[in-house]
Enzyme design. Structure first.
Site, PDB file in Angstrom:
ATOM      1  N   LYS A   1       0.807  -1.217   0.000  1.00  0.00           N
ATOM      2  CA  LYS A   1       0.000   0.000   0.000  1.00  0.00           C
ATOM      3  C   LYS A   1       0.838   1.264   0.000  1.00  0.00           C
ATOM      4  CE  LYS A   1      -0.526  -0.051   5.057  1.00  0.00           C
ATOM      5  NZ  LYS A   1       0.117  -1.374   5.281  1.00  0.00           N
TER       6      LYS A   1
ATOM      7  N   HIS B   1       1.186  -3.734  15.154  1.00  0.00           N
ATOM      8  CA  HIS B   1       1.666  -2.593  14.373  1.00  0.00           C
ATOM      9  C   HIS B   1       1.690  -1.383  15.282  1.00  0.00           C
ATOM     10  CE1 HIS B   1       2.464   0.128  11.107  1.00  0.00           C
ATOM     11  NE2 HIS B   1       2.271  -0.799  10.183  1.00  0.00           N
TER      12      HIS B   1
ATOM     13  N   GLU C   1       6.613  -5.682   8.426  1.00  0.00           N
ATOM     14  CA  GLU C   1       5.886  -5.113   7.289  1.00  0.00           C
ATOM     15  C   GLU C   1       6.374  -3.698   6.976  1.00  0.00           C
ATOM     16  OE1 GLU C   1       1.842  -5.300   8.527  1.00  0.00           O
ATOM     17  OE2 GLU C   1       1.877  -7.452   8.891  1.00  0.00           O
TER      18      GLU C   1
END
Length: 489
Positions: free
Chosen positions: A70, A198, A275
């Site tokens: 993204k 996250h 990530e």
């Protein structure tokens, strides 16, 4: 000028003496591939991307990177990272398909969206993408019905209050709810393999990682007591990607490595992934915009007052001889285009001038505006710049993260094209990475207009040259497992 052609992308090859300013100057003359010569454009440095791969594997050798698509789904970025054997963090059917189209094996993809559309879950199941995330009971029932045999990673809520973009307001299961969710997964006979968290995009407190890793260990221990294998730890994203970050990447690595050594020591049997998004691409892209219009206003006679923008230089009366002038410049990219990062990513940008000025040149209160017919389209509310002329170029560095991916063509203003460049020392490695693409180098017939290497002369220089990778000190490694994929360069 030498050009590298590999499959569906081209990259111009630059030498050690070449700077970002040189490349931009060249594109102002050699502009036939832009619709109009004054259109804005990006410079994408593949060398910077590859250097980030080396940096990651050096500082976080135990953590496998799964690039967050993204952040910047540019096909060239994905192709290079796929060749480097990184994994990919995908959030939708389209992102999964884009990665699979590059020949990436489904095992190198994590469907890291805790709240997924049913049809996207079916698609992932059909394609063999079995590693997914979840954080709520409804998702458990939905997936049990559609895809009963995935490898689920429980998404744990963390403290991301210091992050540039907080994700905890939308995603993550509170630790108090963890026992219920794991018990429900056990009841439904779903396979929970680990924990994901996250700390927020653009994390500003490295200690958050240490606390989250400790909490993840507690959650994984609880899962093991219920009979789950719990052999995967996903430490998410939030890593800085530019030198101007408040906290350097190395500091995050120190905290992460220390916490991993304490709670997940080598040999414990836990696979560790992350990530990263902006880490890989932020500094790899530079944007050049053209000044299309100029307005002179009275600095101290502002017509409009915006409470949260006390220093805003906005429309006002023209100054007389006794009043200090201020300037409003309008450029051909804005918040509806590449600068959407100002709204969506809470980013800050810094302008640099392509045309050099002497130190003695005065500076003035300045604002910079995008091209659309919307007062919201403001890039800089206040900065100090010399007086500019219509047709000059302003350069913004570190524009690779959450910029082109969310840009629109509102009001008919097209997205900037991108010129890819690559250091000459990297050419043999790229040829090894893409052996089936008949990669080759050729020379164009156009004259190069490169200038001498640029030296900063003011407080607003284009200070960074493109990445130069030395053959004496740089070895390229791929991920999962780390093996050399090219000769030293």
């Amino acid at each position: 000028m030498e050009k590298l052609v590999s499959g569906n992308f081209e990259a111009e090859v630059y030498s050690r003496e070449t700077g970002v300013r040189d490349i931009i100057e060249d594109k102002l003359v050699n502009n036939s591939d832009r619709e109009d010569s004054d259109d804005a454009f990006f410079i994408g440095d593949i060398g910077d991307l590859v250097a980030k791969q080396k940096k990651w594997l050096t500082h976080l050798p135990r953590v496998e990177p799964f690039y967050a698509v993204k952040c910047n789904p540019d096909p060239v970025i994905l192709k290079v990272l796929a060749a480097l054997k990184t994994g990919f963090d995908c959030a939708s059917k389209a992102e999964i398909q884009a990665v699979l189209n590059l020949g990436v094996h489904p095992s190198r993809i994590i469907f890291a969206n805790p709240c997924k559309q049913k049809s996207h879950i079916r698609f992932a199941a059909e394609k063999g993408v079995s590693m997914m995330t979840l954080d709520n009971e409804a998702e458990l029932y939905k997936v049990k019905q559609i895809f009963p045999k995935p490898n689920w990673c429980y998404v744990m809520l963390t403290d991301d209050s210091s992050a540039q973009c907080q994700l905890g307001i939308k995603f993550g299961c509170h630790t108090k709810h963890t026992p219920f969710l794991l018990d429900k997964a056990k009841e439904l006979e779903l396979n929970v393999i680990g924990v994901s968290f996250h700390v927020g995009s653009g994390c500003r407190d490295a200690r958050t990682f240490g606390e989250a890793i400790q909490d993840a260990k507690d959650t994984m221990d609880r899962g093991k007591r219920l009979g789950f294998q719990m052999n995967l730890l996903d430490i998410g994203g939030g890593y800085p990607g530019q030198a101007s970050a408040n906290i350097p990447f190395e500091r995050f690595c120190e905290v992460i490595n220390e916490a991993l050594a304490e709670h997940f020591p080598p040999g414990c049997g836990t696979r560790i992934i992350a990530e990263p998004g902006r880490f890989y691409v932020a500094s790899a892209f530079t944007l050049a915009v053209n000044v299309t219009t100029k307005r002179v206003v009275a600095r101290d006679l502002q017509t409009f007052k915006v409470p949260e923008s006390e220093d805003l230089v906005s429309n006002s009366v023209a100054p007389d001889r006794c009043e200090e002038p201020a300037f409003m410049y309008y450029v051909n990219d804005g918040v509806y285009g590449s600068f959407n990062c100002l709204l969506y990513d809470h980013a800050t940008v810094e302008p640099a001038l392509l045309k050099e000025r002497d130190d003695c040149v005065p500076t003035f209160s300045t604002s910079i505006w995008g091209p659309s017919c919307d007062g919201l389209d403001r890039i800089m509310e206040h900065c100090l710049l010399p007086e500019l002329e219509v047709g000059e170029w302003i350069v913004f560095q570190d524009m690779g993260a959450y910029t082109m991916c969310a840009g629109s063509e509102f009001n008919g203003f097209k997205r900037p094209i991108c010129y890819y460049v690559i250091p000459e020392t990297l050419v043999p490695v790229i040829q090894n990475l893409f052996p089936d693409d008949n990669t080759y180098a050729c020379y164009t017939c156009k004259e190069s207009t490169h200038l001498a290497p640029y030296s900063p002369t003011r407080a607003i220089p284009i200070a960074r040259s493109p990445s130069i990778i030395d053959s004496d000190d740089f070895t390229l490694y791929s991920c999962s497992p780390p093996i050399t994929v090219g000769a030293e360069f």
